[in-house]
Design an enzyme around this catalytic site. Structure first.
Site, mmCIF file in Angstrom:
data_model
loop_
_atom_site.group_PDB
_atom_site.id
_atom_site.type_symbol
_atom_site.label_atom_id
_atom_site.label_comp_id
_atom_site.label_asym_id
_atom_site.label_seq_id
_atom_site.Cartn_x
_atom_site.Cartn_y
_atom_site.Cartn_z
ATOM 1 N N HIS A 139 57.087 -12.114 -45.682
ATOM 2 C CA HIS A 139 57.892 -13.249 -46.154
ATOM 3 C C HIS A 139 59.069 -13.561 -45.234
ATOM 4 C CE1 HIS A 139 60.481 -10.158 -48.260
ATOM 5 N NE2 HIS A 139 61.424 -11.028 -47.952
ATOM 6 N N ASP A 169 52.868 -7.492 -47.837
ATOM 7 C CA ASP A 169 54.119 -8.086 -47.359
ATOM 8 C C ASP A 169 54.578 -7.441 -46.051
ATOM 9 O OD1 ASP A 169 56.130 -9.985 -47.452
ATOM 10 O OD2 ASP A 169 57.519 -8.678 -48.531
ATOM 11 N N GLY A 248 68.327 -10.482 -46.658
ATOM 12 C CA GLY A 248 68.589 -10.226 -45.242
ATOM 13 C C GLY A 248 68.194 -8.824 -44.844
ATOM 14 N N ASN A 249 68.187 -7.898 -45.824
ATOM 15 C CA ASN A 249 67.691 -6.542 -45.578
ATOM 16 C C ASN A 249 66.173 -6.500 -45.456
ATOM 17 O OD1 ASN A 249 70.366 -5.109 -47.235
ATOM 18 N ND2 ASN A 249 69.494 -4.092 -45.443
ATOM 19 N N SER A 250 65.499 -7.537 -45.945
ATOM 20 C CA SER A 250 64.043 -7.545 -45.929
ATOM 21 C C SER A 250 63.511 -7.280 -44.531
ATOM 22 C CB SER A 250 63.514 -8.891 -46.419
ATOM 23 O OG SER A 250 63.689 -9.014 -47.798
ATOM 24 N N LEU A 305 37.271 -0.365 -54.128
ATOM 25 C CA LEU A 305 36.510 0.499 -55.025
ATOM 26 C C LEU A 305 35.465 -0.314 -55.779
ATOM 27 C CD1 LEU A 305 36.579 3.511 -55.805
ATOM 28 C CD2 LEU A 305 38.086 2.899 -57.708
ATOM 29 N N GLY A 306 35.812 -1.567 -56.077
ATOM 30 C CA GLY A 306 34.871 -2.457 -56.759
ATOM 31 C C GLY A 306 34.913 -2.361 -58.267
ATOM 32 N N VAL A 307 36.095 -2.062 -58.838
ATOM 33 C CA VAL A 307 36.208 -1.979 -60.295
ATOM 34 C C VAL A 307 37.212 -3.002 -60.814
ATOM 35 C CG1 VAL A 307 35.621 0.460 -60.366
ATOM 36 C CG2 VAL A 307 38.031 -0.214 -60.246
#
Length: 509
Positions: A139, A169, A248-250, A305-307
């Site tokens: 982001h 992200d 801003g820390n992102s 996994l397909g569940v």
């Protein structure tokens, strides 16, 4: 008078003794503190992650970690055209965690839109190799037509966006430089709740800010990636910390007291949009897997996994499921299997509806976040040991993970379909809709991937694409036929939600 003095004398003596004791204690500790710290805290082994509580020694550890980390954390400036249809990082925090301007945040931004020579948003990044690879959040870089990286020494570079993954992200950038300071990835599986950590980034425009706190929780799912609507298969198993994190820390670093990278700071939870004690970071092990995939394959390799599942630790989810399905499932620990996807590896391995998954390999699965990261950090073709309960009895099976198309091998960008390359799928328009709106052709965009070529030109879900390269399109097959094996500039004519028609373009990836 003598009687009064006799009454006060005991209090005076106690005061003198108390004062002398205080002064003596302070002098004693001031005299011996350095020696005590040096004798108790020796250089730790490489596999030691934290030491016992001692304020003097912890302070020294913080200084060492800060000196290691600060030069490797950068500022990332995101430049966009004025017409770019994307929210800034501040908008993201406002949308999910509260608007500090009381609902006026978006209006304020529209009135004070950044000029073309000013960044639309700023975040942080972490240098992870001496030749200029930088990890950040998706982001932070999404929607940019230019990304500027500023080092802690104020030297500036224009960065290349190598790749992104909205599901975690995470993004990977590259600048052309050598001999850069960088951070090593730590094994984030080894961190413990209560461990000291530092958050380093550029909050609110304050460059190279260091804050300290502890790991407050692990494996935390907060729903930000799924509610954002741009992650098709989000993986949320955040490290929670009370180290101060702000917009801003992102993309900045969460490190241990050795200065090793244990997470990428991503989000806060707040009613105001600013720090209220809850920050969240993507674990280093997951982040490292994502950037390794992007560097090696150009895309993220994701095993499934397909569940279809129900998180038994979530009382509200369980209650809602029981009400809808008229069942009586009890809340508890683990993930309840409610169904299977197409080409399910789990179904092939013998799992059934009603089974409760309790462990993947040697990792306990207490909730969906545990299952998400245990599987999300694997690739197609990987085999995992799945422990599950059936009728109260514990069972064990081995599942071969598959990609969403049922494949068990890794793919590169060259193996992607046209819609995967441009980042959207398309549904046909009904003839009635075309007639009502005076259109001779068109398809509806859906599942638009954030940061994709389609998204960069301003198309979002439910926009109507009329023509590609001057040719009418009425189905996804039309789109694929026009762009299959095509290279060069692509022209897209589309209609937005207000009926306005635009023509925009991108270079075919």
């Amino acid at each position: 008078m003598k009687s009064t003095l006799k009454k006060l004398l005991p209090f005076a003596v106690v005061g003198v003794i108390s004062g002398a004791t205080t002064v003596g204690t302070l002098q004693y500790f001031n005299h011996d503190s350095n020696a005590a710290d040096q004798s108790y805290f020796t250089k730790s082994a490489s596999d030691v992650t934290f030491a016992g509580m001692n304020s003097g020694a912890v302070g020294e550890d913080f200084v060492k970690a800060a000196k290691t980390t600060v030069p490797a954390v950068v500022t990332i400036k995101n430049y966009q055209s004025r017409s770019a249809n994307r929210a800034s990082e501040q908008d993201l925090f406002d949308f999910f965690f509260g608007d500090p301007f009381g609902g006026r945040g978006q209006q304020r931004q529209r009135q004070q839109q950044a000029p073309d020579n000013m960044p639309s948003g700023m975040g942080s990044g972490v240098i992870i190799s001496p030749d200029g690879y930088i990890i950040s959040n998706n982001h932070v870089v999404a929607g940019a037509n230019k990304l500027e990286v500023v080092l802690s020494n104020k030297k500036s570079y224009i960065a290349t966006l190598v790749g992104t993954d909205p599901n975690t992200d995470i993004s990977l950038l590259k600048i052309e430089e050598k001999g850069l300071p960088y951070l090593n990835f730590a094994n984030s599986d080894n961190i413990e709740v209560g461990q000291w950590v530092l958050a380093v980034g550029n909050p609110l425009g304050l460059n190279s800010t260091v804050t300290a706190g502890i790991v407050s929780a692990k494996g935390r799912g907060i729903g930000i990636l799924s509610s954002q609507g741009k992650a098709a298969n989000p993986i949320e198993s955040f490290i929670q910390t009370d180290a101060a994190i702000n917009p801003g820390n992102s993309g900045g670093a969460l490190v241990n007291t050795n200065g090793d990278l244990i997470g990428i700071n991503s989000a806060i939870q707040s009613t105001t949009g600013y720090y209220q004690g809850y920050g969240f970071a993507v674990p280093a092990n997951l982040a490292r897997k994502i950037v390794e995939d992007i560097k090696k394959f150009g895309i993220v390799q994701r095993g499934f996994l397909g569940v279809q599942s129900l998180d038994l630790s979530n009382d509200m989810q369980v209650a809602a499921y029981n009400k809808e399905k008229k069942t009586n499932i009890k809340s508890g620990s683990g993930v309840y299997v409610t169904g299977f996807g197409d080409n399910s590896g789990a179904e092939d391995a013998g799992l059934k509806v009603g089974d409760v998954i309790t462990k993947i390999d040697n990792t306990a699965v207490t909730d969906f976040a545990d299952l998400s990261i245990a599987i999300g950090s694997k690739r197609p073709g990987d085999k995992v040991a799945v422990t599950y309960l059936r009728n109260g009895k514990e069972n064990l099976t081995t599942v071969t993970l598959k990609d969403q198309k049922g494949g068990t091998s890794t793919r590169t960008k060259a193996d992607l379909s046209v819609t995967e390359k441009i980042g959207a799928e398309f549904d046909p328009l009904s003839e009635r809709f075309k007639t009502d709106y005076g259109l001779n052709s068109g398809v509806v965009a859906k599942n638009v991937t954030e940061g994709s070529e389609i998204a960069k030109i301003g198309i979002v879900d439910n926009y109507i694409v009329i023509e590609i390269n001057g040719k009418p399109v009425n189905s996804q097959k039309d789109v694929e036929k026009i762009l299959d094996k095509y290279s060069g500039n692509v022209s897209v004519k589309f209609v937005d939600a207000y009926g306005q028609i635009y023509t925009r373009g991108f270079k075919m990836p």
